[in-house]
Design a protein around this motif. Structure first.
Motif, mmCIF file in Angstrom:
data_model
loop_
_atom_site.group_PDB
_atom_site.id
_atom_site.type_symbol
_atom_site.label_atom_id
_atom_site.label_comp_id
_atom_site.label_asym_id
_atom_site.label_seq_id
_atom_site.Cartn_x
_atom_site.Cartn_y
_atom_site.Cartn_z
ATOM 1 N N GLY A 27 -23.505 6.196 -8.611
ATOM 2 C CA GLY A 27 -22.974 6.834 -9.555
ATOM 3 C C GLY A 27 -21.583 7.046 -9.783
ATOM 4 N N SER A 28 -20.785 6.584 -8.958
ATOM 5 C CA SER A 28 -19.377 6.536 -8.953
ATOM 6 C C SER A 28 -18.831 5.503 -8.189
ATOM 7 N N ALA A 29 -17.666 5.155 -8.413
ATOM 8 C CA ALA A 29 -16.589 4.181 -7.756
ATOM 9 C C ALA A 29 -15.325 4.628 -7.414
ATOM 10 N N VAL A 30 -14.832 4.199 -6.278
ATOM 11 C CA VAL A 30 -13.393 4.706 -5.700
ATOM 12 C C VAL A 30 -12.661 3.543 -6.176
ATOM 13 N N VAL A 31 -11.680 4.276 -7.162
ATOM 14 C CA VAL A 31 -10.455 3.373 -7.843
ATOM 15 C C VAL A 31 -9.455 3.182 -6.980
ATOM 16 N N GLN A 32 -9.116 2.266 -6.376
ATOM 17 C CA GLN A 32 -8.053 2.209 -5.325
ATOM 18 C C GLN A 32 -6.927 1.499 -6.000
ATOM 19 N N ASP A 33 -5.631 2.192 -6.198
ATOM 20 C CA ASP A 33 -4.575 1.572 -6.593
ATOM 21 C C ASP A 33 -3.587 1.116 -5.685
ATOM 22 N N GLY A 34 -3.398 -0.086 -5.243
ATOM 23 C CA GLY A 34 -2.552 -0.533 -4.345
ATOM 24 C C GLY A 34 -1.162 -0.256 -4.672
ATOM 25 N N ASP A 35 -0.686 -0.239 -5.928
ATOM 26 C CA ASP A 35 0.748 0.032 -6.335
ATOM 27 C C ASP A 35 0.975 1.551 -6.145
ATOM 28 N N ALA A 36 0.097 2.494 -6.599
ATOM 29 C CA ALA A 36 0.361 3.591 -6.517
ATOM 30 C C ALA A 36 0.018 4.268 -5.176
ATOM 31 N N GLY A 37 -0.700 3.504 -4.373
ATOM 32 C CA GLY A 37 -1.027 3.820 -2.993
ATOM 33 C C GLY A 37 -2.021 5.074 -2.774
ATOM 34 N N GLY A 38 -2.878 5.390 -3.657
ATOM 35 C CA GLY A 38 -3.930 6.157 -3.716
ATOM 36 C C GLY A 38 -5.235 5.845 -4.214
ATOM 37 N N PHE A 39 -6.165 6.844 -4.460
ATOM 38 C CA PHE A 39 -7.585 6.654 -4.578
ATOM 39 C C PHE A 39 -7.938 7.552 -5.501
ATOM 40 N N GLY A 40 -8.566 7.295 -6.539
ATOM 41 C CA GLY A 40 -9.139 8.265 -7.465
ATOM 42 C C GLY A 40 -10.834 7.860 -7.562
#
Length: 128
Positions: free
Chosen positions: A33-46
Motif C-alpha cells: 500500500g505504499s512506496a518509498v520515494v527516493q530522491d537521489g538529488d535531494a538526498g532524502g526519502f518520502g
C-alpha cells in the motif's frame, strides 16, 4: 512485540519521476500500500501511499502525467525497529496515517502498516 517483528522488509522503492500509474502498477504487483520515494538529488526519502494516488485521481489528475514527486509526503514520521507495536500504532493514530517507514542507522529497512500490526496482534489475542 516490536516493529521489527511486524514490518515488511521488502521495500518498494521508486524514483520521484515515476508516474502515478507506474507507481500504482508496481504497488499492485507487489501487493503493498505504499512506496518509498527516493530522491537521489535531494538526498532524502518520502512515502507515496495508495491514499495519495486515490486523492490525485479524485482531483482529476492524470495518472500518466502526474509524478510521484508531486504527491509524495516528505514530512515523514519514521519508526525504529525497536519501537513497540503500541508506539507505532500511537504514532499512526496521532498522525492520521497507516504506514511508517522503518529506519535504522543505514536508512530504510522496512515498512510497517496498520495491517501488519493487526496481523501480529490478532493471533496473540486469540492465544491468550
Amino acid at each position: 512485540m516490536f516493529v521489527r517483528d511486524a514490518m515488511t522488509t521488502t521495500i518498494l522503492t521508486i524514483g520521484p519521476a515515476h508516474t502515478l500509474r507506474q507507481a500504482a502498477r508496481l504497488m499492485s504487483a507487489r501487493r503493498v500500500g505504499s512506496a518509498v520515494v527516493q530522491d537521489g538529488d535531494a538526498g532524502g526519502f518520502g512515502i507515496l501511499t495508495e491514499r495519495d494516488i486515490l486523492d490525485a485521481i479524485g482531483m482529476d489528475r492524470n495518472p500518466d502525467l502526474e509524478t510521484a514527486d508531486a504527491h509524495t509526503t516528505r514530512d515523514v514520521v519514521y519508526a525504529a525497529p525497536t519501537w513497540t507495536l503500541e508506539e507505532a500504532a500511537e504514532a499512526m493514530t496521532r498522525g492520521g496515517f497507516r504506514h511508517l517507514v522503518v529506519l535504522d542507522d543505514l536508512g530504510p529497512v522496512g515498512i510497517v502498516s496498520v495491517r501488519d500490526i493487526v496481523r501480529c496482534w490478532v493471533p496473540a489475542r486469540l492465544a491468550a
